[in-house]
Design an enzyme around this catalytic site. Structure first.
Site, PDB file in Angstrom:
ATOM      1  CG  ASP A 350      -2.164  -0.784   0.751  1.00  0.00           C
ATOM      2  OD1 ASP A 350      -2.686  -0.850  -0.062  1.00  0.00           O
ATOM      3  OD2 ASP A 350      -2.571  -1.627   1.896  1.00  0.00           O
ATOM      4  N   GLY A 352       3.983   1.967  -1.229  1.00  0.00           N
ATOM      5  CA  GLY A 352       4.758   2.031  -2.604  1.00  0.00           C
ATOM      6  C   GLY A 352       3.492   2.103  -3.750  1.00  0.00           C
ATOM      7  N   GLY A 355       0.436   5.110  -1.477  1.00  0.00           N
ATOM      8  CA  GLY A 355       0.768   6.056  -0.849  1.00  0.00           C
ATOM      9  C   GLY A 355      -0.141   6.455   0.536  1.00  0.00           C
ATOM     10  CG  LEU A 356       1.128   4.457   3.989  1.00  0.00           C
ATOM     11  CD1 LEU A 356       1.873   3.818   5.066  1.00  0.00           C
ATOM     12  CD2 LEU A 356      -0.021   3.418   3.787  1.00  0.00           C
ATOM     13  CE1 TYR A 438      -8.834  -4.893   6.071  1.00  0.00           C
ATOM     14  CE2 TYR A 438      -8.055  -3.636   7.943  1.00  0.00           C
ATOM     15  CZ  TYR A 438      -8.679  -4.897   7.348  1.00  0.00           C
ATOM     16  OH  TYR A 438      -8.893  -6.045   7.982  1.00  0.00           O
ATOM     17  CG  ASP A 439     -10.337   3.528   7.577  1.00  0.00           C
ATOM     18  OD1 ASP A 439     -11.139   2.631   6.903  1.00  0.00           O
ATOM     19  OD2 ASP A 439     -10.518   4.739   7.625  1.00  0.00           O
ATOM     20  CG  HIS A 495      -3.499  -6.307   7.844  1.00  0.00           C
ATOM     21  ND1 HIS A 495      -4.133  -5.188   7.107  1.00  0.00           N
ATOM     22  CD2 HIS A 495      -4.299  -7.041   8.205  1.00  0.00           C
ATOM     23  CE1 HIS A 495      -5.237  -5.633   7.060  1.00  0.00           C
ATOM     24  NE2 HIS A 495      -5.750  -6.558   7.490  1.00  0.00           N
ATOM     25  CG  ASP A 502      18.845   6.363  10.632  1.00  0.00           C
ATOM     26  OD1 ASP A 502      19.622   6.110  11.249  1.00  0.00           O
ATOM     27  OD2 ASP A 502      19.214   7.236   9.535  1.00  0.00           O
TER      28      ASP A 502
HETATM   29 CU   LIG Z   1      -7.457  -7.258   8.137  1.00  0.00          CU
END
Ligand SMILES: [Cu+2]
Ligand SMILES: *[C@@H]1O[C@H](CO)[C@@H](O)[C@H](O)[C@H]1NC(C)=O
Length: 710
Positions: A350, A352, A355-356, A438-439, A495, A502
């Site tokens: 999701d 790539g 875009g989140l 989905y959220d 999921h 980093d």
């Molecule tokens: Cu699920």
């Protein structure tokens, strides 16, 4: 509640609103417009808010800077005849060394933009210097795979599909009116030769007839493949004619005043009190300061929310100390478990692919974030390279949930009554992303004791597969497909959220140390010195190479995982460190050579450690859409590079197996899990030893008695 205390609460509320609104003017400036007609006006207001110059080397590009990039691109020779579609356009962060040596007051390092565009079916990756006003780097097709798709091309693909007469026939044959049809475009993944060489999307359809719930009435067994570059239908698979569309009854989820049964007592309105206002500030738009913490926060089109330059003050000296240079969700892999022609490819990446940040939505005050929240907007770029403002996509707030941060009572003392305890107050930075059905809710929670908790919540709509079944046949010893409503299967899936962390604990050079807990037996010692047969001892093992830091978690072979600074020792000689503490998590059951698992091989281990490399940030590869798994964390890490006492990046994958159940219908209550970054020998003693307890008089407007007066 009696009259006095009601009055008291009223006064408190008014005072709070007054205090808060004076100190926190930007919160109210950013509240979403009440009247939808005001949208344009509010957009302009934000343009002026957002056109402010950047203050920090990591600040995202402003609206003005994005427009400048667009100008530079338009006059760039290779694009002079036609402008590419823009798939991402964001700040190219300056080199880490420049950011680390920069201080407030210094001029900013050169501002640069990283642009990914598509023109004539070629992927163009450009670096643009805003001061020099020109393109300074340009590569075409750097790796296989394609950039994030744009909303514009998806909408246009839907129009193309719906205009196709065979698609229309298939839809009408199921008794669905074309005006009720909505679509979803699951990314196609990558499944070998015949799918290579063209960029495409697979469209599937839903009917909104009789419901406001987009995803509960799928038109099963109809998949239309659309070439995204040519915008033409390349394949129609229609095998689901006999499958009924799940009914609309009970699918609505939008509040319409309907009540719960009267036997269920409603919860009264609730909020925390901050009579003196919040304790954090957001300086220059992106620097959050709270208690001992300081960090930079920004929205990002791909990662959603990026937390950088995380520093915490030493509890003894007050000195600001480095903890983490940068942390964000790098990829989100969601494979569905179904061999079916219309399902096998649903193996999303999701971040790539979509875009989140691009799919983040405005947070709803009081319900998404509490009343005492500060909101931050995101400036993103559409497919034409034009900037737009996504309002209120990040909220920052202090949380007091009635928890304890430490306590003790010396119960054996003769006069012992109650002991010492401290409230646990934390600071949360939150963003949500709505990836189709989905959220995801991603929280970074900072504690006063130096711990950082990263929590991921899942909600939204199940991906429903229609079935002729209306009732579950309970058979043992047979794989089942969970029925969540009549004719509706909630398809089993996973999921995996892979975080890039980093860590820079007290400086850039760190080591990764496995603390293995090893059983020690007392065997054949004579005379036996202890009646005990076995104990365990922690053993330190410093990972010298990447291969020694590829961790598959095991309950029966436990370890702690520390990132330490071997040159920064505590008073007692322990290296200063932070450990990553996994909690409930899941690992993939797929074959390692299953195509989706090859593409998402970064989930094969829960932990990886790599040497810092500016070009290795996206676990699933820079170009993830239809990628083939040749540019992932797993392939970079095959080089088995040295990682001891270097600038290293820790990767952690938080996983969920999801076997749906009826409670997930028609909208899923949140399922969540988290991991911690916890100081180990970083502080010389309990860092909140001297934190003051809370007293009744701290809340001068209302005292505890009034709230006890039920
Ligand atoms: Cu699920
Ligand atoms: C970190 O380690 C690298 C590799 O050993 C070295 O070249 C570099 O100078 C070190 N940096 C610092 C700040 O100590």
């Amino acid at each position: 509640m009696d009259k006095l205390s009601s009055l008291c609460f009223l006064i408190l509320s008014i005072v709070t609103v007054l205090v808060v609104s004076r100190l926190w003017f930007p919160i109210f400036v950013n509240l979403p417009p009440e009247d939808m007609n005001d949208e344009k006006q509010s957009f302009e207001k934000h343009i002026s808010l957002m056109s402010k110059a950047p203050h920090h080397p990591l600040d995202p590009l402003t609206v003005q800077e994005i427009n400048k990039v667009r100008d530079i691109l338009s006059s760039y020779e290779p694009f002079s005849n036609s402008f590419p579609t823009i798939h991402s356009l964001a700040l190219e962060e300056p080199d880490k060394s420049l950011v680390l040596s920069w201080e407030f007051g210094d001029p900013l390092p050169p501002r640069r933009a990283a642009v990914v565009g598509i023109l004539h079916e070629q992927v163009h990756v450009l670096s643009i210097d805003l001061e020099l006003h020109r393109v300074i780097r340009h590569t075409a097709n750097p790796t296989r795979g394609y950039p994030m798709i744009t909303i514009e091309e998806l909408l246009s693909a839907f129009d193309v599909a719906l205009a196709n007469s065979n698609v229309q026939k298939s839809i009408l044959a199921r008794g669905v009116k074309l005006k009720d049809v909505k679509f979803l475009s699951p990314s196609p993944g990558w499944f070998g030769k015949e799918e290579e060489g063209r960029r495409f999307a697979k469209l599937q359809f839903y009917t909104l007839q009789g419901t406001s719930n987009y995803y509960m009435r799928p038109i099963e067994g109809l998949t239309v493949t659309v070439d995204l570059n040519k915008q033409e239908v390349i394949k129609i698979a229609d095998t689901g004619k006999g499958i009924p569309i799940p009914r609309s009854a009970n699918t609505d989820y939008i509040y319409n005043g309907e009540k719960e049964p009267p036997e269920i007592k409603q919860i009264n309105p609730i909020s925390i009190e901050q009579p003196k206002g919040p304790s954090f500030t957001v300086e220059n738009g992106h620097i959050v300061k709270w208690g001992r913490w300081e960090f930079h926060i920004k929205p990002d089109q791909r990662a959603g929310m990026v937390i950088s330059r995380v520093m915490v003050r030493d509890s003894e000296t007050g000195e600001l100390r480095n903890v983490m240079y940068k942390g964000f969700p790098s990829e989100l892999y969601v494979p569905y478990m179904d061999f079916d022609e219309h399902w096998y490819f649903k193996t999303y990446m999701d971040a790539g692919e979509y875009g989140l940040g691009l799919l983040s939505t405005s947070l709803v005050p009081l319900n998404d974030c509490p009343r005492n929240s500060y909101y931050m907007d995101g400036v993103f770029v559409d497919g034409n390279g034009k900037p737009y403002v996504q309002e209120n996509i990040i909220c920052v707030f202090e949380r007091y949930a009635g928890d304890i941060s430490w306590r003790h009572t010396d119960t054996l003392l003769p006069n012992a009554k109650s002991g010492e305890a401290r409230q646990k107050v934390t600071l949360v930075a939150r963003m949500t992303s709505t990836l189709g059905n989905y959220d995801y809710i991603i929280d970074w929670e900072f504690q006063t004791d130096g711990l950082i908790r990263v929590e991921v919540g899942l909600s939204g709509m199940l991906m429903i597969k229609a079935t002729p079944k209306e009732y579950t046949e309970n058979k043992d010893n047979e794989g089942f497909e969970p029925l969540v409503s009549e004719n509706a299967i909630g398809v089993v899936h996973d999921h995996y959220i892979t975080f890039y962390l980093d860590m820079d604990v007290d400086g850039v050079n760190n080591s990764f140390v496995n603390i293995d807990l090893v059983k020690e037996e007392q065997v054949n010692k004579s005379p036996k010195s202890s009646p005990r047969k076995s104990i365990y001892k922690p053993y330190k093992k410093v990972a010298k190479m990447e291969d020694e830091a590829k961790i598959i978690l095991s309950l029966v072979d436990p370890s702690e995982f520390h990132v330490v600074n071997p040159t920064k020792l505590s008073r007692l000689g322990n290296p200063s460190g932070y450990k990553i503490v996994p909690t409930a998590t899941a690992a993939s059951l797929l074959d390692l050579d299953d195509p989706p698992q090859i593409r998402s091989a970064f989930t094969n281990n829960q932990i990886w450690v790599t040497p810092y490399n500016k070009n290795e940030q996206w676990a699933g590869g820079f170009l993830a859409y239809q990628s083939r798994g040749d540019d992932t964390l797993a392939t970079w890490s095959q080089r088995n590079r040295p990682i001891e006492n270097r600038d290293i990046v820790l990767w952690y994958t938080l996983g969920f197996h999801h076997v749906p159940c009826q409670e997930d219908f028609p909208v899923m209550p949140i399922v969540s899990s988290s991991f911690d970054l916890k100081p180990v020998n970083f502080f010389d003693r309990n860092p909140i030893l001297r934190a003051a307890p809370a007293f009744v008089d701290d809340l001068p407007v209302c005292n505890v008695r009034s709230s006890l007066n039920f």
